[in-house]
Design an enzyme around this catalytic site. Structure first.
Site, PDB file in Angstrom:
ATOM      1  N   HIS A  38       8.278  35.558  37.659  1.00 26.64           N
ATOM      2  CA  HIS A  38       8.937  34.736  38.676  1.00 26.64           C
ATOM      3  C   HIS A  38       9.611  35.603  39.731  1.00 26.64           C
ATOM      4  O   HIS A  38       9.992  36.752  39.457  1.00 26.64           O
ATOM      5  CB  HIS A  38      10.009  33.858  38.028  1.00 26.64           C
ATOM      6  CG  HIS A  38       9.495  32.565  37.487  1.00 26.64           C
ATOM      7  ND1 HIS A  38      10.218  31.390  37.582  1.00 26.64           N
ATOM      8  CD2 HIS A  38       8.340  32.251  36.860  1.00 26.64           C
ATOM      9  CE1 HIS A  38       9.521  30.408  37.021  1.00 26.64           C
ATOM     10  NE2 HIS A  38       8.384  30.909  36.573  1.00 26.64           N
ATOM     11  N   GLU A 107       3.708  28.233  41.186  1.00 27.60           N
ATOM     12  CA  GLU A 107       4.769  27.273  41.466  1.00 27.60           C
ATOM     13  C   GLU A 107       5.374  27.610  42.824  1.00 27.60           C
ATOM     14  O   GLU A 107       5.604  28.781  43.147  1.00 27.60           O
ATOM     15  CB  GLU A 107       5.864  27.336  40.400  1.00 27.60           C
ATOM     16  CG  GLU A 107       5.434  26.945  39.010  1.00 27.60           C
ATOM     17  CD  GLU A 107       6.553  27.140  38.003  1.00 27.60           C
ATOM     18  OE1 GLU A 107       7.554  26.416  38.084  1.00 27.60           O
ATOM     19  OE2 GLU A 107       6.431  28.026  37.145  1.00 27.60           O
TER      20      GLU A 107
END
Length: 322
Positions: A38, A107
């Site tokens: 991330h 994402e």
């Protein structure tokens, strides 16, 4: 027997802590490990997002047995697929063949940082398919040049190739992604114990290939403290992939989860220190046909104590039951 893995959750731990934790996971007897990739945590309360690939290099050097895997990397926005192929080949060599490359369509939370927009899921899946083809071509050796719909490659080559390329896993959440994974992946990745995902993967070419799931848990000798911590840091989890993939930042996840109660989280995530609760939470994955399940212990500072408990109590119980 279902293999039980440990998750290096980068969103809740600093880089040195992540490496120290995977060393403890290896000592505790976990069968494999995975790492999230991330640029943002889901919630401000989690507070971390180190570069996963640097952590993987350190983890490969600090451990000797436990397999490593990205869960998952998006090879289409922050990273060009040529760069992902080079990183994966390097980690495979550093780990002496213990690495698997888990990929997904990404994402918005993480990929928005490069300012390329966020297209519809059908476009993201098509980009992922093209990226996997590029990565595999580079793993085959030699020079790669191509002009694709989404990516151009100009005379790329991996000068350091492992004897065995890392197996490629693809994350799935529905029929379209199952078709893509069945066609292009060596293993399938999912975060829901849905047997339809395993069936869909098998029907499109994935029969007999491994299926890897993931489950958040929150161990603590004080169950109330575990529930509070799980709610504080993991209340976003119930939104589901279709929602979570679209939200652009921590403020969005905080807003989307503002009505989630601690009791709601406790119903979805086993909390406390009752071994049987954790075993029963893993069982649906085994029943759905998953071969491996990676556990996520919620709360960065709780990792060493959780790993000690897992080695002495949880892993023996899971292996006896599953």
């Amino acid at each position: 027997m279902v293999k039980i893995g440990y998750t290096m959750m980068t969103e809740q731990r600093d880089p040195r802590g992540l490496v120290e934790d995977v060393v403890l996971a290896e000592q505790a007897g976990f069968d494999f490990s995975v790492i999230s990739d991330h640029s943002f945590p889901w919630l401000d309360e989690q507070g971390h997002a180190p570069y996963a690939w640097a952590v993987l290099g350190a983890a490969a050097h600090a451990t000797s047995r436990i397999p490593l895997m990205t869960y998952v990397t998006c090879p289409t926005f922050r990273y060009h697929p040529v760069v992902v192929a080079q990183k994966a080949a390097t980690v495979q060599m550093l780990s002496e063949g213990r690495f698997r490359l888990g990929l997904g369509s990404g994402e918005n939370l993480n990929e928005h940082v490069v300012g390329r927009g966020w297209p519809a899921v059908t476009v993201r899946q098509a980009m992922l398919a093209e990226a996997v083809q590029i990565i595999r071509a580079l793993f085959d050796g030699g020079y790669v040049t191509r002009r694709g719909r989404y990516f151009d490659v100009d005379g790329a080559r991996l000068w350091d190739l492992p004897d065995r390329p890392p197996p490629i896993g693809i994350a799935v959440s529905g029929p379209d992604s199952c078709e893509l994974a069945g066609r292009l992946a060596d293993l399938v990745i999912a975060v829901e114990p849905d047997p339809a995902l395993i069936v869909g993967f098998a029907e499109h070419g994935g029969a007999g290939k491994p299926a890897v799931g993931q489950l958040p848990v929150c161990w603590d000798t004080d169950r109330d403290a575990a529930v509070r911590r799980a709610h504080e840091q993991f209340r976003w989890f119930g939104g589901g992939w279709k929602v979570n993939a679209e939200l652009p930042g921590t403020a969005g996840f905080a807003a989307a989860s503002r009505f989630v109660r601690p009791d709601d989280v406790a119903e979805a995530i086993p909390c406390g220190d009752r071994v049987e609760d954790f075993v029963e939470a893993v069982r649906p994955f085994a029943d759905a046909g998953f071969d491996e399940v990676a556990l996520v212990q919620v709360g960065g500072d709780s990792q060493p104590a959780f790993l000690d408990w897992a080695g002495s109590a949880l892993l023996p119980a899971l292996r006896a039951a599953l």
